[in-house]
Design a protein around this motif. Structure first.
Motif, mmCIF file in Angstrom:
data_model
loop_
_atom_site.group_PDB
_atom_site.id
_atom_site.type_symbol
_atom_site.label_atom_id
_atom_site.label_comp_id
_atom_site.label_asym_id
_atom_site.label_seq_id
_atom_site.Cartn_x
_atom_site.Cartn_y
_atom_site.Cartn_z
ATOM 1 N N ILE A 115 37.971 51.034 41.763
ATOM 2 C CA ILE A 115 39.089 50.484 40.979
ATOM 3 C C ILE A 115 40.411 50.700 41.712
ATOM 4 C CG2 ILE A 115 40.397 50.804 38.840
ATOM 5 C CD1 ILE A 115 37.730 51.441 37.464
ATOM 6 N N LEU A 116 40.594 51.869 42.342
ATOM 7 C CA LEU A 116 41.835 52.148 43.092
ATOM 8 C C LEU A 116 42.013 51.158 44.238
ATOM 9 C CD1 LEU A 116 43.186 55.648 44.052
ATOM 10 C CD2 LEU A 116 43.185 53.811 45.730
ATOM 11 N N ALA A 117 40.943 50.939 45.013
ATOM 12 C CA ALA A 117 41.026 50.000 46.129
ATOM 13 C C ALA A 117 41.341 48.597 45.649
ATOM 14 C CB ALA A 117 39.724 50.029 46.924
ATOM 15 N N GLN A 118 40.716 48.215 44.516
ATOM 16 C CA GLN A 118 40.956 46.877 43.962
ATOM 17 C C GLN A 118 42.396 46.747 43.475
ATOM 18 O OE1 GLN A 118 38.430 45.936 40.640
ATOM 19 N NE2 GLN A 118 38.937 43.769 40.670
ATOM 20 N N ALA A 119 42.926 47.801 42.831
ATOM 21 C CA ALA A 119 44.286 47.749 42.307
ATOM 22 C C ALA A 119 45.326 47.671 43.431
ATOM 23 C CB ALA A 119 44.551 48.978 41.423
ATOM 24 N N PRO B 17 48.414 42.501 38.919
ATOM 25 C CA PRO B 17 48.039 42.736 37.511
ATOM 26 C C PRO B 17 47.988 41.421 36.737
ATOM 27 C CG PRO B 17 50.307 43.417 37.929
ATOM 28 C CD PRO B 17 49.712 43.109 39.263
ATOM 29 N N LEU B 18 47.127 41.405 35.699
ATOM 30 C CA LEU B 18 46.968 40.193 34.889
ATOM 31 C C LEU B 18 48.218 39.951 34.048
ATOM 32 C CD1 LEU B 18 43.303 40.690 33.593
ATOM 33 C CD2 LEU B 18 44.082 39.139 35.413
ATOM 34 N N VAL C 1 39.059 45.252 30.193
ATOM 35 C CA VAL C 1 39.625 44.067 30.881
ATOM 36 C C VAL C 1 40.732 44.496 31.834
ATOM 37 C CG1 VAL C 1 40.922 41.940 30.544
ATOM 38 C CG2 VAL C 1 38.998 42.463 29.048
ATOM 39 N N SER C 2 41.584 45.445 31.433
ATOM 40 C CA SER C 2 42.669 45.913 32.302
ATOM 41 C C SER C 2 42.120 46.514 33.587
ATOM 42 C CB SER C 2 43.533 46.956 31.573
ATOM 43 O OG SER C 2 44.155 46.385 30.447
ATOM 44 N N LEU C 3 40.952 47.188 33.467
ATOM 45 C CA LEU C 3 40.329 47.788 34.645
ATOM 46 C C LEU C 3 39.410 46.811 35.376
ATOM 47 C CD1 LEU C 3 39.438 51.274 33.099
ATOM 48 C CD2 LEU C 3 41.246 50.786 34.741
ATOM 49 N N ASN C 4 39.334 45.566 34.862
ATOM 50 C CA ASN C 4 38.481 44.521 35.460
ATOM 51 C C ASN C 4 37.001 44.958 35.449
ATOM 52 O OD1 ASN C 4 38.036 42.004 36.580
ATOM 53 N ND2 ASN C 4 38.258 42.729 38.708
ATOM 54 N N GLY D 101 46.314 53.098 42.293
ATOM 55 C CA GLY D 101 46.232 51.934 43.190
ATOM 56 C C GLY D 101 47.368 50.954 42.977
ATOM 57 N N ALA D 102 47.660 50.686 41.674
ATOM 58 C CA ALA D 102 48.755 49.760 41.371
ATOM 59 C C ALA D 102 50.097 50.311 41.860
ATOM 60 C CB ALA D 102 48.789 49.493 39.865
#
Length: 647
Positions: A395-399, A404-405, A431-434, A466-467
């Protein structure tokens, strides 16, 4: 034999019949040369001694050569005596002589001048004597050579006389006058002219004029040459506005009308006497007559005329140097003016850029605080629950990569997942965490919602970390872009031409104006253009001025449109860059004045030195380009920049 000539001719032959024939042949030369005959070598030496005692010089010796009579050796021996060294040597021999090869070798070596063979052809002896005596007198009598033209080769003597005079003229021209001052040289010329016209002056060459008398008129034909002997004359030249301006003053010893008199062209300037002036006025016919009357006057006059032209050239060079210095001074002042406009614009931009930098800097500071709080949580999770840590790392790498949505998208997806998990808050967090596609977590939401909520709180630390890292990276890049653009604009203009993508320079300039442009809409319609050979930093000043003017003209929530395309004009391919604003426009009566210095359309309270567009036009002129303006009041203004693509 009575001595009455300076030069003598000796004939040596042991055959009395041949001597008698030679005496007859040479009789035509007796008016200028004494003729001597000898029948033996001994007698020949006696005659030579006699000639020397009488201070005569031997001009020509004709000697017979045979087996019994060595005339060739006699001729070679002439080189030993001072009064026979310059003598021309002619050998007479039979064609069957045994010594013919030795004789020809002596001739080839330059020790003999000519060889005649018996029997002699008609007039052969006479032609040979004429040729050799002409050569002799040319070499020893250059000043009195014309005295011999009646009996010798007249054409050769005339040519030699002319060559000698020209040589004397060149020698005196180079050596006799270069040590004279201008005034001394002028005095000698004026003195020689006064001597000539003192005897007769039918043409009234010596004249006196009162003040304000015109000698030459600019642009009109001139047929006279004036030597100033007393007084002062001024030369005037018209400027671009037709006003007469004094360029130089001449006094005694100077020449008026020299250039037009020599070349036949119209007068370069107007010459007018300032005081009572005395001159010697010559037309071409009188000038020719004067120069022919005294051969020493021509080199004198030529030296004076060349000095006159040289002084004129020196004045022209000095004037050009002074103009060059003035031009360099103006260019320096102009460059300072450009830098003043540039720095003034830079000062105006810095405030906006500094304000714009506050937002990314504040975001970086907040992100640093967030990371400080979350790192400890992530480390604790990693040591306690390995599966959660692995999923959190993903999740960190993806963020760090994904944006953000949006709120609407988050609401839509959460509502769809809520139908499955029956928990609005858990659905929104998944959903926020995909993680809405993770079946294992969806199943846990139905069976162990409390346990899942705890895991989601841990995973949200990874997502927030991540974000935050992504936000810091974006803000840092934003700051770097703004600093780079500002630094490029402020750099000194000592760059060199290079091939660049002009769109990059425009984009850098837009970054500087982002604080102002965020209230407006920017439309970009860039065409496909090759790199252009230009000064990119100088052009950035052009883009800055044009965009600054457009932004100031925009209404609330206005639109700035940037277009580019290739366009051919007069056989040349150009890159055309158009900047269009939907602002107040420029009145028609002002559109021809916006490129003038100190002219500005800015309203009171807005910054403007009135030199921006003038500087832009000059920068583009360096690139063989230009700016065109199209505007309609209260509707739009378009600034079109034309830059040649292939220079």
């Amino acid at each position: 034999m009575t001595l009455h000539n300076r030069y003598a001719v000796l004939c040596l032959d042991n055959d009395l019949c041949n001597l008698d024939k030679l005496d007859t042949e040479l009789s035509t030369f007796q008016t200028k040369f004494d003729i001597h005959l000898a029948t033996s070598v001994e007698e020949g030496h006696d005659v030579l001694n006699h000639i020397g005692l009488k201070s005569q010089e031997v001009a020509l010796v004709i000697a017979r050569h045979s087996m019994q009579f060595d005339g060739g050796d006699f001729l070679i021996q002439l080189e030993k005596s001072p009064h026979t060294q310059s003598a021309r040597k002619v050998l007479v021999t039979k064609t069957d002589s045994e010594d013919i090869h030795a004789i020809l070798a002596a001739i080839n070596e330059g020790r003999l001048d000519h060889c005649l063979t018996i029997p002699l052809n008609e007039q052969e002896l006479h032609k040979t004597v004429v040729k050799e005596l002409t050569t002799f007198v040319i070499s020893v009598e250059p000043n009195e050579i014309l005295r011999y033209s009646g009996i010798l080769d007249q054409q050769r003597i005339l040519r030699a006389h002319i060559d000698h005079k020209m040589h004397s003229y060149r020698a005196s021209f180079i050596h006799d006058f270069h040590d004279l001052s201008d005034s001394d040289l002028a005095e000698r010329v004026i003195g020689a002219l006064h001597d000539f016209f003192g005897q007769e002056d039918e043409t009234r060459a010596v004249r006196s004029y009162s003040a304000e008398h015109l000698l030459t008129v600019e642009g009109q034909e001139n047929q006279f040459l004036w030597f100033i002997t007393e007084g002062q004359v001024a030369l005037y030249k018209k400027d671009d506005l037709g006003q007469q301006r004094e360029v130089v003053r001449h006094s005694k010893g100077n020449i008026i009308g020299g250039m037009s008199f020599v070349t036949g062209e119209s007068s370069f300037s107007t010459a007018m006497t300032l005081t009572h002036t005395e001159v010697i006025k010559l037309d071409r016919d009188v000038f020719t007559q004067v120069m022919h009357s005294n051969t020493e006057l021509l080199p004198l006059f030529t030296n004076l005329l060349l000095r006159h032209f040289n002084r004129r050239l020196q004045r022209s060079i000095n004037t050009k140097i002074e103009l060059q210095k003035t031009l360099e001074s103006l260019e320096s002042a102009h460059q300072q003016l450009i830098e003043r406009e540039k720095m003034a614009m830079l000062g105006q931009l810095v405030a906006g850029v500094a304000h714009e930098l506050n937002n990314p800097i504040a975001a970086i500071l907040r992100g640093a605080e967030t990371l400080t709080d979350r790192i400890d949580e992530i480390i604790a999770i990693g040591t306690a629950t390995t599966p959660t840590y692995e999923l959190g790392s993903q999740i960190l790498a993806q963020a760090k990569q994904a944006q953000p949505l949006s709120t609407s998208e988050l609401r839509s997806r959460s509502k769809q997942l809520q139908e499955t998990v029956n928990d609005r808050r858990i659905a929104k967090r998944l959903v926020s965490l995909n993680l809405q596609q993770n079946t294992q977590l969806v199943e846990k939401a139905l069976q162990q919602p409390e346990q899942l909520a705890k895991e989601l709180r841990e995973l949200e630390s990874f997502q927030l970390t991540g974000a935050t890292l992504r936000s810091i990276q974006v803000c840092a890049q934003r700051i770097a872009d703004m600093v780079r653009s500002l630094k490029g604009y402020a750099r000194q203009d000592n760059e060199s031409y290079q091939y660049v993508n002009v769109h990059d320079g425009i984009e850098d300039t837009l970054v500087i104006f982002e604080n102002k442009l965020k209230r407006h809409k920017v439309v970009k319609e860039y065409g496909q253009l090759p790199d252009i050979f230009c000064l990119p930093i100088a052009l950035q000043q052009v883009w800055t001025n044009i965009i600054a003017n457009a932004v100031d003209a925009l209404p609330e929530q206005g639109t700035l449109t940037l277009c580019s395309e290739q366009q051919e004009k007069d056989g040349v391919m150009y890159g055309v860059f158009r900047f269009t604003d939907n602002g107040c426009g420029i009145p028609v009566e002002q559109q021809n004045s916006i490129f003038e210095l100190n002219f500005t359309t800015k309203k009171e309270g807005n910054f403007g030195l009135g030199i921006g567009l003038s500087v832009c036009q000059q920068i583009l002129a360096q690139h063989n380009g230009w700016i065109e303006v199209t505007s309609e009041p209260k509707k739009f203004t378009t600034m079109s920049v034309w830059l040649p693509i292939n220079q």
